[in-house]
Design a protein around this motif. Structure first.
Motif, PDB file in Angstrom:
ATOM      1  N   GLU A  74       0.824  -1.204   0.000  1.00  0.00           N
ATOM      2  CA  GLU A  74       0.000   0.000   0.000  1.00  0.00           C
ATOM      3  C   GLU A  74       0.862   1.259   0.000  1.00  0.00           C
ATOM      4  OE1 GLU A  74      -3.255   0.405  -0.561  1.00  0.00           O
ATOM      5  OE2 GLU A  74      -3.072  -1.730  -1.027  1.00  0.00           O
ATOM      6  N   THR A  75       2.029   1.175   0.642  1.00  0.00           N
ATOM      7  CA  THR A  75       2.970   2.296   0.587  1.00  0.00           C
ATOM      8  C   THR A  75       3.453   2.509  -0.843  1.00  0.00           C
ATOM      9  OG1 THR A  75       3.698   1.925   2.860  1.00  0.00           O
ATOM     10  CG2 THR A  75       5.177   3.169   1.433  1.00  0.00           C
ATOM     11  N   VAL A  76       3.727   1.407  -1.541  1.00  0.00           N
ATOM     12  CA  VAL A  76       4.108   1.498  -2.954  1.00  0.00           C
ATOM     13  C   VAL A  76       3.021   2.226  -3.738  1.00  0.00           C
ATOM     14  CG1 VAL A  76       4.511   0.165  -5.066  1.00  0.00           C
ATOM     15  CG2 VAL A  76       5.559  -0.565  -2.910  1.00  0.00           C
ATOM     16  N   ARG A  77       1.779   1.810  -3.532  1.00  0.00           N
ATOM     17  CA  ARG A  77       0.664   2.428  -4.253  1.00  0.00           C
ATOM     18  C   ARG A  77       0.597   3.933  -3.980  1.00  0.00           C
ATOM     19  NH1 ARG A  77      -4.355   0.087  -5.630  1.00  0.00           N
ATOM     20  NH2 ARG A  77      -4.063  -1.569  -4.074  1.00  0.00           N
ATOM     21  N   SER A  78       0.645   4.308  -2.713  1.00  0.00           N
ATOM     22  CA  SER A  78       0.463   5.717  -2.369  1.00  0.00           C
ATOM     23  C   SER A  78       1.639   6.567  -2.835  1.00  0.00           C
ATOM     24  CB  SER A  78       0.264   5.862  -0.860  1.00  0.00           C
ATOM     25  OG  SER A  78       1.398   5.401  -0.138  1.00  0.00           O
ATOM     26  N   ALA A  83       3.615  10.437  -6.899  1.00  0.00           N
ATOM     27  CA  ALA A  83       4.619  10.847  -7.888  1.00  0.00           C
ATOM     28  C   ALA A  83       4.052  10.894  -9.303  1.00  0.00           C
ATOM     29  CB  ALA A  83       5.806   9.893  -7.839  1.00  0.00           C
ATOM     30  N   SER A  84       2.718  10.809  -9.419  1.00  0.00           N
ATOM     31  CA  SER A  84       1.986  10.953 -10.692  1.00  0.00           C
ATOM     32  C   SER A  84       2.122   9.753 -11.622  1.00  0.00           C
ATOM     33  CB  SER A  84       2.430  12.229 -11.424  1.00  0.00           C
ATOM     34  OG  SER A  84       2.162  13.377 -10.633  1.00  0.00           O
ATOM     35  N   PHE A  85       2.378   8.560 -11.058  1.00  0.00           N
ATOM     36  CA  PHE A  85       2.354   7.334 -11.850  1.00  0.00           C
ATOM     37  C   PHE A  85       0.991   6.679 -11.699  1.00  0.00           C
ATOM     38  CE2 PHE A  85       6.853   8.033 -11.500  1.00  0.00           C
ATOM     39  CZ  PHE A  85       7.361   7.548 -12.696  1.00  0.00           C
ATOM     40  N   GLU A  86       0.469   6.158 -12.796  1.00  0.00           N
ATOM     41  CA  GLU A  86      -0.809   5.456 -12.756  1.00  0.00           C
ATOM     42  C   GLU A  86      -0.568   4.030 -12.273  1.00  0.00           C
ATOM     43  OE1 GLU A  86      -4.641   4.387 -15.637  1.00  0.00           O
ATOM     44  OE2 GLU A  86      -2.930   5.527 -16.418  1.00  0.00           O
ATOM     45  N   VAL A  87      -1.153   3.685 -11.152  1.00  0.00           N
ATOM     46  CA  VAL A  87      -0.956   2.374 -10.538  1.00  0.00           C
ATOM     47  C   VAL A  87      -2.126   1.471 -10.900  1.00  0.00           C
ATOM     48  CG1 VAL A  87      -0.601   1.095  -8.393  1.00  0.00           C
ATOM     49  CG2 VAL A  87       0.314   3.423  -8.629  1.00  0.00           C
ATOM     50  N   LEU A 104       0.475  -5.271  -7.960  1.00  0.00           N
ATOM     51  CA  LEU A 104       0.270  -3.953  -8.556  1.00  0.00           C
ATOM     52  C   LEU A 104       1.306  -3.768  -9.655  1.00  0.00           C
ATOM     53  CD1 LEU A 104       0.007  -1.715  -5.344  1.00  0.00           C
ATOM     54  CD2 LEU A 104      -1.892  -2.703  -6.649  1.00  0.00           C
ATOM     55  N   TRP A 105       1.028  -2.862 -10.600  1.00  0.00           N
ATOM     56  CA  TRP A 105       2.056  -2.572 -11.595  1.00  0.00           C
ATOM     57  C   TRP A 105       1.936  -1.145 -12.105  1.00  0.00           C
ATOM     58  CZ3 TRP A 105       1.045  -1.314 -16.741  1.00  0.00           C
ATOM     59  CH2 TRP A 105      -0.239  -1.598 -17.220  1.00  0.00           C
ATOM     60  N   VAL A 114       6.551  -2.613 -14.598  1.00  0.00           N
ATOM     61  CA  VAL A 114       7.201  -2.948 -13.333  1.00  0.00           C
ATOM     62  C   VAL A 114       6.115  -3.404 -12.365  1.00  0.00           C
ATOM     63  CG1 VAL A 114       8.674  -2.141 -11.451  1.00  0.00           C
ATOM     64  CG2 VAL A 114       8.988  -1.220 -13.761  1.00  0.00           C
ATOM     65  N   GLU A 115       6.217  -4.661 -11.918  1.00  0.00           N
ATOM     66  CA  GLU A 115       5.216  -5.249 -11.037  1.00  0.00           C
ATOM     67  C   GLU A 115       5.733  -5.286  -9.598  1.00  0.00           C
ATOM     68  OE1 GLU A 115       3.374  -8.208 -14.482  1.00  0.00           O
ATOM     69  OE2 GLU A 115       4.221  -9.078 -12.650  1.00  0.00           O
ATOM     70  N   PHE A 116       4.820  -5.169  -8.651  1.00  0.00           N
ATOM     71  CA  PHE A 116       5.130  -5.244  -7.226  1.00  0.00           C
ATOM     72  C   PHE A 116       4.231  -6.319  -6.639  1.00  0.00           C
ATOM     73  CE2 PHE A 116       5.638  -0.987  -8.878  1.00  0.00           C
ATOM     74  CZ  PHE A 116       6.934  -0.664  -8.501  1.00  0.00           C
ATOM     75  N   PHE A 117       4.843  -7.331  -6.017  1.00  0.00           N
ATOM     76  CA  PHE A 117       4.050  -8.473  -5.568  1.00  0.00           C
ATOM     77  C   PHE A 117       4.319  -8.798  -4.106  1.00  0.00           C
ATOM     78  CE2 PHE A 117       8.011 -10.438  -6.990  1.00  0.00           C
ATOM     79  CZ  PHE A 117       8.260 -11.406  -6.020  1.00  0.00           C
ATOM     80  N   VAL A 118       3.324  -9.452  -3.501  1.00  0.00           N
ATOM     81  CA  VAL A 118       3.408  -9.944  -2.124  1.00  0.00           C
ATOM     82  C   VAL A 118       2.980 -11.404  -2.121  1.00  0.00           C
ATOM     83  CG1 VAL A 118       2.402  -9.788   0.191  1.00  0.00           C
ATOM     84  CG2 VAL A 118       2.996  -7.703  -1.050  1.00  0.00           C
ATOM     85  N   GLY A 119       3.675 -12.237  -1.358  1.00  0.00           N
ATOM     86  CA  GLY A 119       3.228 -13.599  -1.092  1.00  0.00           C
ATOM     87  C   GLY A 119       3.312 -14.538  -2.266  1.00  0.00           C
TER      88      GLY A 119
END
Length: 247
Positions: A74-78, A83-87, A104-105, A114-119
């Protein structure tokens, strides 16, 4: 924001059968045939660390950044939204394909996904290399490293270092400009090279044993044109001995 590792890499490729032979019979990946003509290149306990998929061009398909918790995601998302990137949210199909709980990407300044993953879940089957090798060095270091050529070096450097939190390991500012970046104890998981157009420069994977490097080198010597650069070191330091194969 803390990236723990580059956990996986997607590669777009135009010659899938050549990839299958190269990956299994030369490098020693376990190669799995997946849906939609894709190849999963397995290196350890995960179903794959690299996903090679049919495409009309060769290049980066996606980079998978491991995040340690849903809260950190969620920190990545916020932070990226600020920073004006569409998540974007990863689809259920994408989460299943990558065996992750959350995804998320965003597109980096060059348009790479660029993907961000958990678990991410491990695979229950034992790793079976394509030819006899002593395995790959992965674990908390991630799959290896990727080097990307980019005409937007400054923008890409800001994205990966200032926003994603990669640290600067080393750099070259001579005839070429290179930034080597780390997320963990591996010297670099990502490097950016200033180039006229964006492209996938190279990918590095690390064997557990030097003997496997020597055997692969001997094997490559029998194939005309396979060795692109012979054994040596980067000119900016003594951190890594390397050999480039003509992928």
């Amino acid at each position: 924001m803390k990236i723990e590792e580059i956990g996986y890499l997607g590669i777009d490729a135009t010659h899938m059968e050549e990839w299958r032979d190269f990956a299994a019979n030369y490098v020693g990946f376990e190669v799995r045939q997946l849906d939609h003509g894709q190849l999963g290149l397995r290196m350890d306990d995960f179903a794959w660390r690299m996903l090679v998929r049919p495409a009309e061009r060769n290049g980066v398909g996606f980079l998978g950044m491991k995040i340690d918790s849903p809260e950190a995601l969620e920190t990545v998302r916020s932070e990226l939204t600020a920073a004006s990137f569409e998540v974007h949210e990863g689809s259920a199909e994408e989460r299943a394909e990558r065996s992750v709980q959350q995804l998320l990407w965003v597109a980096d300044p060059d348009g790479n996904r660029v993907e961000f993953f958990v678990g991410r879940s491990a695979d229950n089957a034992s790793f079976r290399p394509g030819r006899p090798i002593g395995g790959f060095r992965t674990g908390p270091l991630g799959f290896g490293h990727v080097v990307i050529g980019t005409p937007l070096l400054e923008e890409m450097e800001h994205f990966y270092m200032k926003l994603l939190g990669f640290g600067l390991s080393d750099y070259i500012d001579k005839d070429i400009k290179v930034r080597f970046m780390h997320a963990n104890a591996r010297h670099h998981s990502l490097a950016l090279v200033k180039t006229p157009a964006k492209f996938l420069h190279h990918v590095m994977v690390e064997y557990n044993f030097m003997d496997d490097v020597g055997r692969l080198y001997d094997k490559a010597l029998t194939i005309p044109g396979m060795i692109q650069t012979s054994l040596g070191r980067h000119d900016n330091g003594n951190f890594q001995a390397s050999c480039r194969l003509n992928e």
